[in-house]
Design an enzyme around this catalytic site. Sequence first.
Site, PDB file in Angstrom:
ATOM      1  N   ASN A  87     -26.855   3.447 -13.963  1.00  0.00           N
ATOM      2  CA  ASN A  87     -27.396   4.650 -14.529  1.00  0.00           C
ATOM      3  C   ASN A  87     -26.673   5.293 -12.924  1.00  0.00           C
ATOM      4  O   ASN A  87     -27.193   5.278 -11.564  1.00  0.00           O
ATOM      5  CB  ASN A  87     -28.053   4.775 -15.175  1.00  0.00           C
ATOM      6  CG  ASN A  87     -27.478   7.038 -15.350  1.00  0.00           C
ATOM      7  OD1 ASN A  87     -26.494   7.147 -16.531  1.00  0.00           O
ATOM      8  ND2 ASN A  87     -28.333   7.848 -15.397  1.00  0.00           N
TER       9      ASN A  87
ATOM     10  N   GLU B  70     -28.840   5.585  -9.779  1.00  0.00           N
ATOM     11  CA  GLU B  70     -28.146   5.887  -9.000  1.00  0.00           C
ATOM     12  C   GLU B  70     -28.729   5.004  -7.684  1.00  0.00           C
ATOM     13  O   GLU B  70     -29.094   5.324  -6.354  1.00  0.00           O
ATOM     14  CB  GLU B  70     -28.847   7.526  -8.650  1.00  0.00           C
ATOM     15  CG  GLU B  70     -28.939   8.672  -9.222  1.00  0.00           C
ATOM     16  CD  GLU B  70     -29.451   9.201  -9.241  1.00  0.00           C
ATOM     17  OE1 GLU B  70     -29.878  10.165  -8.635  1.00  0.00           O
ATOM     18  OE2 GLU B  70     -29.323  10.747 -10.389  1.00  0.00           O
TER      19      GLU B  70
ATOM     20  N   ASP C  73     -23.542  18.054 -18.240  1.00  0.00           N
ATOM     21  CA  ASP C  73     -23.402  18.704 -18.159  1.00  0.00           C
ATOM     22  C   ASP C  73     -22.484  19.562 -17.028  1.00  0.00           C
ATOM     23  O   ASP C  73     -21.584  18.923 -16.291  1.00  0.00           O
ATOM     24  CB  ASP C  73     -25.361  19.881 -17.608  1.00  0.00           C
ATOM     25  CG  ASP C  73     -25.405  19.249 -16.436  1.00  0.00           C
ATOM     26  OD1 ASP C  73     -24.767  18.253 -15.339  1.00  0.00           O
ATOM     27  OD2 ASP C  73     -26.647  18.860 -16.222  1.00  0.00           O
TER      28      ASP C  73
ATOM     29  N   HIS D 248     -22.893  14.575 -14.441  1.00  0.00           N
ATOM     30  CA  HIS D 248     -23.548  16.000 -13.668  1.00  0.00           C
ATOM     31  C   HIS D 248     -21.370  16.720 -12.994  1.00  0.00           C
ATOM     32  O   HIS D 248     -21.237  16.028 -12.263  1.00  0.00           O
ATOM     33  CB  HIS D 248     -24.061  16.412 -13.124  1.00  0.00           C
ATOM     34  CG  HIS D 248     -25.315  15.750 -13.773  1.00  0.00           C
ATOM     35  ND1 HIS D 248     -25.540  16.161 -14.674  1.00  0.00           N
ATOM     36  CD2 HIS D 248     -25.913  14.450 -13.418  1.00  0.00           C
ATOM     37  CE1 HIS D 248     -26.936  15.358 -14.770  1.00  0.00           C
ATOM     38  NE2 HIS D 248     -26.977  14.566 -14.157  1.00  0.00           N
TER      39      HIS D 248
ATOM     40  N   GLU E 290     -26.178  11.767 -19.183  1.00  0.00           N
ATOM     41  CA  GLU E 290     -26.450  13.396 -18.536  1.00  0.00           C
ATOM     42  C   GLU E 290     -25.219  14.052 -18.197  1.00  0.00           C
ATOM     43  O   GLU E 290     -25.212  15.340 -17.319  1.00  0.00           O
ATOM     44  CB  GLU E 290     -27.109  12.988 -16.865  1.00  0.00           C
ATOM     45  CG  GLU E 290     -28.400  11.637 -17.200  1.00  0.00           C
ATOM     46  CD  GLU E 290     -28.592  10.836 -15.294  1.00  0.00           C
ATOM     47  OE1 GLU E 290     -28.625  12.697 -15.287  1.00  0.00           O
ATOM     48  OE2 GLU E 290     -29.255  10.658 -15.501  1.00  0.00           O
TER      49      GLU E 290
HETATM   50  O1  9MR Z   1     -34.414  16.834 -15.423  1.00  0.00           O
HETATM   51  C1  9MR Z   1     -34.857  15.947 -14.256  1.00  0.00           C
HETATM   52  C2  9MR Z   1     -35.699  16.930 -13.388  1.00  0.00           C
HETATM   53  O2  9MR Z   1     -36.540  17.613 -14.846  1.00  0.00           O
HETATM   54  C3  9MR Z   1     -36.334  16.719 -12.758  1.00  0.00           C
HETATM   55  O3  9MR Z   1     -36.892  17.702 -11.789  1.00  0.00           O
HETATM   56  C4  9MR Z   1     -35.296  16.213 -11.789  1.00  0.00           C
HETATM   57  C5  9MR Z   1     -35.682  15.187 -10.773  1.00  0.00           C
HETATM   58  O4  9MR Z   1     -36.341  14.077  -9.801  1.00  0.00           O
HETATM   59  O5  9MR Z   1     -34.831  15.225 -12.370  1.00  0.00           O
HETATM   60  C6  9MR Z   1     -33.238  15.214 -13.270  1.00  0.00           C
HETATM   61  O6  9MR Z   1     -33.290  14.667 -14.128  1.00  0.00           O
HETATM   62  C7  9MR Z   1     -32.228  13.644 -12.922  1.00  0.00           C
HETATM   63  C8  9MR Z   1     -31.921  12.485 -13.426  1.00  0.00           C
HETATM   64  O7  9MR Z   1     -33.190  11.809 -13.829  1.00  0.00           O
HETATM   65  C9  9MR Z   1     -30.998  11.687 -12.717  1.00  0.00           C
HETATM   66  N1  9MR Z   1     -29.710  11.944 -12.767  1.00  0.00           N
HETATM   67  C10 9MR Z   1     -29.937  13.617 -12.002  1.00  0.00           C
HETATM   68  C11 9MR Z   1     -30.880  14.321 -13.223  1.00  0.00           C
HETATM   69  C12 9MR Z   1     -31.179  15.836 -12.208  1.00  0.00           C
HETATM   70  O8  9MR Z   1     -31.524  15.860 -11.315  1.00  0.00           O
END
Ligand code: 9MR
Length: 682
Positions: A373, A330, A439, A408, A437
């Site tokens: 990513n 990101e 969903d 997402h 990722e």
């Molecule tokens: O799934 C992850 C969640 O459990 C955490 O609380 C969150 C906080 O930073 O991060 C989530 O995963 C993220 C991923 O690492 C990067 N892209 C967005 C995902 C969803 O927030």
Amino acid sequence: MRPSRRATIGLLALSLAAAGGVVAWSSSHQAKAADSGPVTIVSSDFEDGTTQNWASRSGTEVVENSTTVAHGGTHSLSITERTSTWRGPVLDVLDVMEMGTQYTITVWVQLASDASSDSARLSVERQLSGTASYETVVNNTAVSAGTWTKLSGTYTLATEVDFLTVYIETANAYPSFYLDDFTMTYVPATPIESGIPNVKDVYDQFPMGAAISRASLLGERGKLLAKHFNSITAGNAMKWDATERTEDTFTYTDADAMVTFAKANNMQVRGHTLVWHNQTPAWVFQDASGATLTATEENKALVLSRLENHIRNVAGHFGDDIYAWDVVNEVIDEGQSDGNRRSSWYTLTGLDYIRTAFTVAREVAPNAELCINDYNTTVTSKRDFLYNLVSTLKAEGVPIDCVGHQMHGNIDWPSASDTEAAITKFAALGVKQQITEMDISIYTDNSSSYTSIPDSALASQATRYKALFDVYVAHKADIDSVTLWGLEDGDSWLNTYPITRIDAPLLFDRNLQSKPAYWTLIGQTSPAASATSVTASPSASSASPSASSVSPSASSASPSTSPVSPSASSASPSDPGTSVCSVTYSVAGQWPSGFQGSVVLKNTGTATISGWKLSWAFADGQKISQLWNGSYTQSDATVTVTNASWNGTLAPGTSATFGFLGSWSSTNSIPTAFTVNGATCS
Ligand code: 9MR
């Protein structure tokens, strides 16, 4: 085994015997097996005038029974004389929680009348041999004086512990507060559907992945994971805050457990993520005195050396066990004129953190595919900034192998055409691409919230999953991995983001059962819900995935994994009235007054069953209170279960599984006679 040392909290004993067995139970005045819905194992209502085992976390704050306010009844628990945000009420749950079971923990909180509004959260502290970990169950939630606020979330213990507590703390100040009506409940795990096709076999064009927590390795969740997926991503366990919380001290306990599970189950592991602006400990951007680093050449060198040290250790630790790394995550912000996210990484080092990260990662993990990513890569402006960045860095020789599209989305977005446009665009850069990722939220805004999820949303979700997977398959030459961000709906981040609400973004529901999206993805059109009788004439063709509705992806599915037997169409008709089905009824768990049943209905005939109603009679007055993967009616002893919309069509040789919770007293005998659509089953 953990020691049992509490008699005043309901104790769910440690072993669940095999099907038909009994959950041993040590009863107490607070233990209560619900005869409707989930099983309650701890409940604190404070109506007996005591603290009901709640204590002071640090020993200095005062925790006592109160009648000043109450959420239910006339008593609550009051917490006063707090001197920091973390000092508050705590409950020892070591002897209550079982590893691998998902608990719902709920409590009501109200601030004292003179307190200013604050936020409260509910957490778990676990320890093993003196090493503590803290896990948030309910994130900071606004609380105030005069109003009860509910904190409710789910928690699954995934590791061995010798100390385990639940506690409530505040975020900003340390006001006095009250709590009341605390409960810990669970719904016994439903067995997974073991006979359905594996997603990884239907989509064998690429590793098929799921993001997981350590709890996903256990019990039925672990079985679901290994059955359908051949790649895993640690949802959090490989991030900086998990691996190097304090400088130069590295922890891999949870991540190593995932790698071990993956190896044992013939799965690959994606690494996520070496560099991100979130979940990075504060020390990374602070000097020795704790002051925030400013943008100087010296500080740039300092954070780049911390970055290099981190990657050498983390990527070096996992080595060839990781087939692809999200090296940076990101980094694009299309709101900036140059598209570069103004993270601390960027403000201190410019783009050098990206250059360093990829260069060091290549050196220590030479065989891993190195990815950049990001989310919203189907949005033109973001996509183009990312494209330009990758193009520039690759031209410099920075070893970027791959672009990760997080994907997402929601039931309306993104479109297949925008997705295709993004993949086509990056293909021209000569990089591999991964879906990292994915969903699909059932919500299209940030505020609405369902109490029960409409079928129409699940149907739209199924359509979008299929449309996007069709794009991935069509571009399989460019895409070499597809990962869903979670295993089942209950463990998705979307249940607490952007607000707390029930979301259902994945292929399997909270009971680990297949959803319409699963069936559509594997190429079977959703069967009609209407029940018809079991006919003798072969009607297999109506249950087969019709050729026209089968996508290029599904058509490459191995026929042996198809839910429709290839030989169904040539089956000879069976005589009406002969047994065309078998039923396996088992008691998966039982406790005083409650039990969990599991039923497998198999089509043993030669004709497809299009819609089913399964009936039996209970001999001992048992009553069903909740049922999943179907709907039920009960009239006195007679139970009739009707298929759900997605499991009504049973080709010869296939089966449907449903489960239920029920009540019983004195005897809980197993029914012996079953009929399907009026015909007797064996
Ligand atoms: O799934 C992850 C969640 O459990 C955490 O609380 C969150 C906080 O930073 O991060 C989530 O995963 C993220 C991923 O690492 C990067 N892209 C967005 C995902 C969803 O927030």
